[in-house]
Design an enzyme around this catalytic site. Structure first.
Site, PDB file in Angstrom:
ATOM      1  N   THR A  10       0.931  -1.097   0.696  1.00 10.68           N
ATOM      2  CA  THR A  10       0.059   0.415   0.197  1.00 10.68           C
ATOM      3  C   THR A  10       0.818   0.985  -0.037  1.00 10.68           C
ATOM      4  OG1 THR A  10      -1.710  -1.204   1.095  1.00 10.68           O
ATOM      5  CG2 THR A  10      -1.845   1.333   1.634  1.00 10.68           C
TER       6      THR A  10
ATOM      7  N   LYS B 154      -4.757 -10.676   6.191  1.00 10.40           N
ATOM      8  CA  LYS B 154      -5.059 -11.613   4.948  1.00 10.40           C
ATOM      9  C   LYS B 154      -3.504 -12.412   4.967  1.00 10.40           C
ATOM     10  CE  LYS B 154      -7.266 -13.206   1.406  1.00 10.40           C
ATOM     11  NZ  LYS B 154      -7.177 -12.408   0.431  1.00 10.40           N
TER      12      LYS B 154
ATOM     13  N   CYS C 138      -5.028 -16.909  -3.862  1.00 10.07           N
ATOM     14  CA  CYS C 138      -5.228 -16.911  -2.630  1.00 10.07           C
ATOM     15  C   CYS C 138      -3.587 -17.741  -1.122  1.00 10.07           C
ATOM     16  CB  CYS C 138      -6.228 -16.368  -1.318  1.00 10.07           C
ATOM     17  SG  CYS C 138      -6.949 -15.211  -1.996  1.00 10.07           S
TER      18      CYS C 138
ATOM     19  N   LYS D 101     -10.367 -25.934  -7.024  1.00  7.44           N
ATOM     20  CA  LYS D 101     -11.123 -26.257  -5.547  1.00  7.44           C
ATOM     21  C   LYS D 101     -12.449 -26.560  -6.237  1.00  7.44           C
ATOM     22  CE  LYS D 101     -13.550 -23.134  -3.115  1.00  7.44           C
ATOM     23  NZ  LYS D 101     -13.547 -23.204  -2.152  1.00  7.44           N
TER      24      LYS D 101
ATOM     25  N   ARG E 249      -7.071 -21.157 -11.048  1.00  8.61           N
ATOM     26  CA  ARG E 249      -5.751 -20.184 -10.700  1.00  8.61           C
ATOM     27  C   ARG E 249      -4.728 -20.913  -9.403  1.00  8.61           C
ATOM     28  NH1 ARG E 249      -7.596 -14.137  -9.237  1.00  8.61           N
ATOM     29  NH2 ARG E 249      -9.626 -15.375  -8.885  1.00  8.61           N
TER      30      ARG E 249
END
Length: 423
Positions: free
Chosen positions: A130, A217, A271, A337, A344
């Protein structure tokens, strides 16, 4: 600024997170301009259709486009708030974070920034991303001030608010899940809070800064990765000892304080398979357990391939007149999944791709969540329906436990079940 001041929002990146987020804001009667580099994606959305599989998203997007609250473009336009939801992969053998997409989005946004604008990085990012985004914006717009320069008095507000939703349940979890907001200043956090409260029913928790929000996260996904690695390692131990891992886990989970997860062919997705490496890259000497979990999970597809090779060898030994070229193999699922179309970082896809490159026989792929136009070319592999694969294959590889597969009995032939569907 009140929530009514967000009359136009720009969402940069219209993928699995950006499009649902854009649709959610648009459903609240806020004008949303979605930006994506893929002109085909833009055209599909502007027709009121979607290019990904996500329950209920199609209805929300169609309504928002029809009512004029959502449109897509390839060019960034002026807005009161900008949300960046672009990929943040890693690169190279060292798994170094790749922020090139974030940088490109930042520099595109910079051209249309005006005093009072809010820029939120939603992409899951390594620690410090960020702040890097804020620096790229400042370099591109020296006529404006940013939090790192002017604090709460800055012209532009910067914050990080990572998505934390589950594919297949995105539309519900965007509303119900708590959100972590890490602004570069208290005012930045307050502005981001007002923005998300347009649709978030869960609690919006203010972190002490963007770095804490970024690491929160990464921690969530690394926690999952470590626990999955335990289950995957346990499955390999059980195989060596001749023990049914599914029975073992069921018995162990009867303990009131034990909840072992289910093993699989590896770990995929944008992720869990990626985020732990961001922590490792930030603190390589300290993140020993997190690194080891990644190594275990990354190795699991290789282990599955080794088991397949042994199964094929056993079949050929049992039938000396049969050659490998005459063997048919069916692979069930290539998504990362169950019950989604997302490929991905999919370990199942990697396994199938490896087989397609070296297995000389017929290779069938069953993936019920992919339309014909979305099916990738995987070497000599052929896409098949479930019934044909079950009937014609000599070896069956269960890689993804889609609902459709649970509804069938175990097929005849040799079975390598990595998900316990037919166990």
């Amino acid at each position: 600024m009140s929530d009514k001041d967000f009359s136009r929002i720009s969402v940069v990146g219209l993928g699995y997170i950006g499009l649902p987020t854009a649709a959610m804001f648009a459903s609240r009667k806020i004008e949303v301009v979605g930006v994506d580099v893929n002109s085909e994606t833009v055209a599909i959305i502007n027709e009121g259709r979607i290019h990904i599989v996500e329950p209920d998203l199609d209805m929300v997007v169609h309504a928002a486009v029809q009512e004029g609250y959502l449109r897509a473009t390839t060019t960034v336009e002026a807005a009161q708030a900008f949300l960046i939801a672009v990929p943040t992969p890693f690169r190279g053998e060292n798994h170094d974070p790749d922020l090139s997409y974030v940088e490109a989005a930042s520099r595109a946004i910079a051209k249309v920034l005006e005093p009072g604008n809010l820029v939120v990085l939603e992409s899951t990012s390594p620690i410090g991303a960020t702040e890097a985004m804020a620096q790229w914006l400042a370099e591109a717009r020296p006529d404006l001030t940013f939090p790192q320069q002017a604090g709460d008095k800055s012209d532009i507000r910067i914050a990080h608010c990572p998505e934390r939703v589950l594919p297949g349940k995105v539309m519900r979890e965007l509303i119900t899940n708590d959100r972590v907001i890490g602004g570069m200043t208290p005012t930045c956090s307050a502005q981001a809070l007002l923005l998300y409260k347009n649709f978030v029913a869960g609690e919006c928790v203010i972190a002490s800064g963007p770095r804490v929000a970024e690491l929160a996260k990464l921690t969530e996904n690394s926690f999952r990765d470590v626990n999955i690695a335990f289950a995957n390692e346990l499955s390999m131990v059980c195989d060596r000892l001749g023990i049914n891992v599914w029975e073992l886990i069921e018995l162990a989970n009867r303990h009131p304080r034990v909840q072992v997860l289910q093993p699989g062919p590896g770990v995929g997705g944008h992720c869990i398979a990626v985020d732990p490496w961001f922590i490792v890259s930030s603190a390589p000497d300290e993140a020993k357990l997190i690194r080891t979990a990644r190594i275990v999970n990354d190795y699991k597809p290789n282990w599955v391939l080794e088991k397949f090779d042994q199964m094929l060898a056993d079949l050929l030994q049992a039938q000396p007149d049969l050659t490998a070229r005459e063997v048919t193999v069916a692979c069930y699922g290539i998504a990362f999944k169950p019950n989604i179309d997302d490929l991905r970082e999919s370990p199942a896809l990697n396994i199938v791709s490896d087989l397609a490159n070296r297995f000389p026989g017929k290779l069938l792929v069953v993936e019920p969540n992919l339309e014909d136009r979305d099916r990738p070319v995987i070497g000599n592999a052929e896409f098949s329906n479930l019934a044909s694969a079950r009937e014609n294959a000599d070896i069956h590889l269960m890689l993804v436990d889609h609902n459709e597969f649970y509804a069938t009995e175990p097929p005849s032939g040799r079975i390598l079940d990595t998900r316990g569907v037919w166990a």
